[in-house]
Design an enzyme around this catalytic site. Structure first.
Site, PDB file in Angstrom:
ATOM      1  N   ARG A 104      41.777  40.091  52.701  1.00 24.75           N
ATOM      2  CA  ARG A 104      43.017  39.964  52.290  1.00 24.75           C
ATOM      3  C   ARG A 104      44.254  40.665  52.671  1.00 24.75           C
ATOM      4  NH1 ARG A 104      43.225  39.657  45.813  1.00 24.75           N
ATOM      5  NH2 ARG A 104      43.509  41.947  45.935  1.00 24.75           N
ATOM      6  N   THR A 108      50.539  39.618  51.874  1.00 27.82           N
ATOM      7  CA  THR A 108      50.591  38.237  51.028  1.00 27.82           C
ATOM      8  C   THR A 108      49.420  37.911  50.365  1.00 27.82           C
ATOM      9  OG1 THR A 108      49.120  37.448  52.876  1.00 27.82           O
ATOM     10  CG2 THR A 108      51.465  37.528  53.345  1.00 27.82           C
ATOM     11  N   ASP A 200      38.302  48.342  44.253  1.00 30.17           N
ATOM     12  CA  ASP A 200      38.269  47.410  45.310  1.00 30.17           C
ATOM     13  C   ASP A 200      36.709  47.606  45.840  1.00 30.17           C
ATOM     14  OD1 ASP A 200      39.812  47.203  48.360  1.00 30.17           O
ATOM     15  OD2 ASP A 200      37.700  47.161  48.444  1.00 30.17           O
ATOM     16  N   ASP A 203      35.389  48.966  49.297  1.00 27.64           N
ATOM     17  CA  ASP A 203      35.629  50.367  49.393  1.00 27.64           C
ATOM     18  C   ASP A 203      34.658  51.126  48.387  1.00 27.64           C
ATOM     19  OD1 ASP A 203      37.791  50.363  51.170  1.00 27.64           O
ATOM     20  OD2 ASP A 203      39.177  50.329  49.688  1.00 27.64           O
TER      21      ASP A 203
HETATM   22  C1  PRP Z   1      37.934  41.487  48.380  1.00 22.66           C
HETATM   23  C2  PRP Z   1      36.568  40.704  47.818  1.00 22.66           C
HETATM   24  C3  PRP Z   1      36.587  39.502  48.140  1.00 22.66           C
HETATM   25  C4  PRP Z   1      38.370  39.352  47.884  1.00 22.66           C
HETATM   26  C5  PRP Z   1      38.741  38.613  46.448  1.00 22.66           C
HETATM   27  O1  PRP Z   1      37.587  41.566  49.690  1.00 22.66           O
HETATM   28  O2  PRP Z   1      35.209  41.356  48.104  1.00 22.66           O
HETATM   29  O3  PRP Z   1      36.468  38.892  49.198  1.00 22.66           O
HETATM   30  O4  PRP Z   1      38.594  40.737  47.946  1.00 22.66           O
HETATM   31  O5  PRP Z   1      39.952  38.478  46.575  1.00 22.66           O
HETATM   32  P1  PRP Z   1      40.623  36.995  46.315  1.00 22.66           P
HETATM   33  O6  PRP Z   1      40.016  36.358  45.461  1.00 22.66           O
HETATM   34  O7  PRP Z   1      42.186  37.343  46.001  1.00 22.66           O
HETATM   35  O8  PRP Z   1      40.531  36.390  47.734  1.00 22.66           O
HETATM   36  P2  PRP Z   1      38.734  42.336  50.587  1.00 22.66           P
HETATM   37  O9  PRP Z   1      39.742  41.296  51.116  1.00 22.66           O
HETATM   38  O10 PRP Z   1      39.197  43.452  49.983  1.00 22.66           O
HETATM   39  O11 PRP Z   1      37.811  42.708  51.925  1.00 22.66           O
HETATM   40  P3  PRP Z   1      36.468  43.806  52.055  1.00 22.66           P
HETATM   41  O12 PRP Z   1      35.575  43.266  51.349  1.00 22.66           O
HETATM   42  O13 PRP Z   1      36.351  43.847  53.404  1.00 22.66           O
HETATM   43  O14 PRP Z   1      37.116  45.079  51.263  1.00 22.66           O
HETATM   44  N1  URA Z   2      39.193  42.570  45.656  1.00 29.45           N
HETATM   45  C1  URA Z   2      38.428  43.516  45.136  1.00 29.45           C
HETATM   46  O1  URA Z   2      37.619  44.270  45.541  1.00 29.45           O
HETATM   47  N2  URA Z   2      38.855  43.811  43.974  1.00 29.45           N
HETATM   48  C2  URA Z   2      39.800  43.433  43.272  1.00 29.45           C
HETATM   49  O2  URA Z   2      39.908  43.706  42.018  1.00 29.45           O
HETATM   50  C3  URA Z   2      40.425  42.280  43.810  1.00 29.45           C
HETATM   51  C4  URA Z   2      40.121  41.691  45.253  1.00 29.45           C
END
Ligand code: PRP
Ligand code: URA
Length: 209
Positions: A104, A108, A200, A203
């Site tokens: 994400r 944005t 997150d 993380d």
């Molecule tokens: C997180 C999560 C989803 C997304 C959800 O990933 O694992 O993929 O956010 O958010 P959304 O429904 O608003 O799209 P992130 O983009 O933080 O990446 P990561 O798993 O690499 O930390």
């Molecule tokens: N991605 C995450 O990992 N946690 C949230 O709460 C939203 C998006």
């Protein structure tokens, strides 16, 4: 909005509570995500078709049932979806695994694709897309768009925590996709994080940040 299947089994709910705790460290967090994915997999594969076969037991011939050749693929959305793969493979070791990398954008909040590698026969497989978090729904919608463009037709989406906003976006964009989630939370905050959520997920699984 199509209703998601909420996996309200006490074991799943208990483990989600432990996941939410900010004092749960990465090792335990990863173990819990694996266990929850395994329990959810059990429910999400309930509709797999069976066929009857004959097996010779030490006592007699038994007419008995086995899964009838439907091929599965699991597609985690990187990174956090990776945490669910082992739990799924524990129950369905023959499934193939594809990967879709999306993050994400911090400004944005829209998903940005950076990787895609799917089984070459994905079009013939039943697909379960994996991501612990469904927040705005952007990542899930884009991942399923990508998988559909490769020809897959029977697709399910599995998450541990969903926000109402994400569920609405997902079921609007892909009304044919069955959604399985552990719990439906309250809302998104100004940073598009799920409230109360668990923070997150990527993380916390990988110990980054
Ligand atoms: C997180 C999560 C989803 C997304 C959800 O990933 O694992 O993929 O956010 O958010 P959304 O429904 O608003 O799209 P992130 O983009 O933080 O990446 P990561 O798993 O690499 O930390
Ligand atoms: N991605 C995450 O990992 N946690 C949230 O709460 C939203 C998006």
């Amino acid at each position: 909005m199509t209703k998601p299947a909420i996996m309200d089994h006490p074991l799943i709910q208990h483990k989600i509570s432990l996941l939410r705790d900010k004092n749960t460290g990465s090792k335990e967090f990863r173990e819990l995500v694996t266990e929850i994915a395994m329990l959810m997999c059990y429910e999400a594969t309930r509709d797999l078709p069976l066929k009857e076969i004959e097996i010779e037991t030490p006592v007699a011939i038994a007419k008995t049932r086995v899964i009838s050749g439907r091929k599965l693929a699991f597609v985690p959305i990187l990174r956090a979806g990776l945490g669910m793969v082992d739990g799924m493979l524990n129950l369905v070791p023959a499934a193939k695994v594809g990967h879709i990398g999306l993050y994400r954008d911090p400004e944005t909040h829209l998903p940005v694709e950076y990787y895609c590698k799917l089984p070459s026969d994905i079009a013939e497989r039943d697909v379960i897309v994996l991501d612990p978090m469904l927040a705005t729904g952007g990542s899930a919608v884009d991942a399923i768009d990508i998988i559909k463009r490769k020809g897959a037709k029977n697709i399910k989406f599995m998450c541990i925590i969903a926000a109402p906003e994400g569920l609405e976006a997902l079921t609007k964009a892909h009304p044919d996709v069955a959604v399985y989630c552990g719990v439906l939370d309250d809302h998104l905050n100004e940073n598009k994080y799920i409230v109360p959520g668990l923070g997150d997920a990527g993380d916390r699984i990988f110990g980054t940040r």
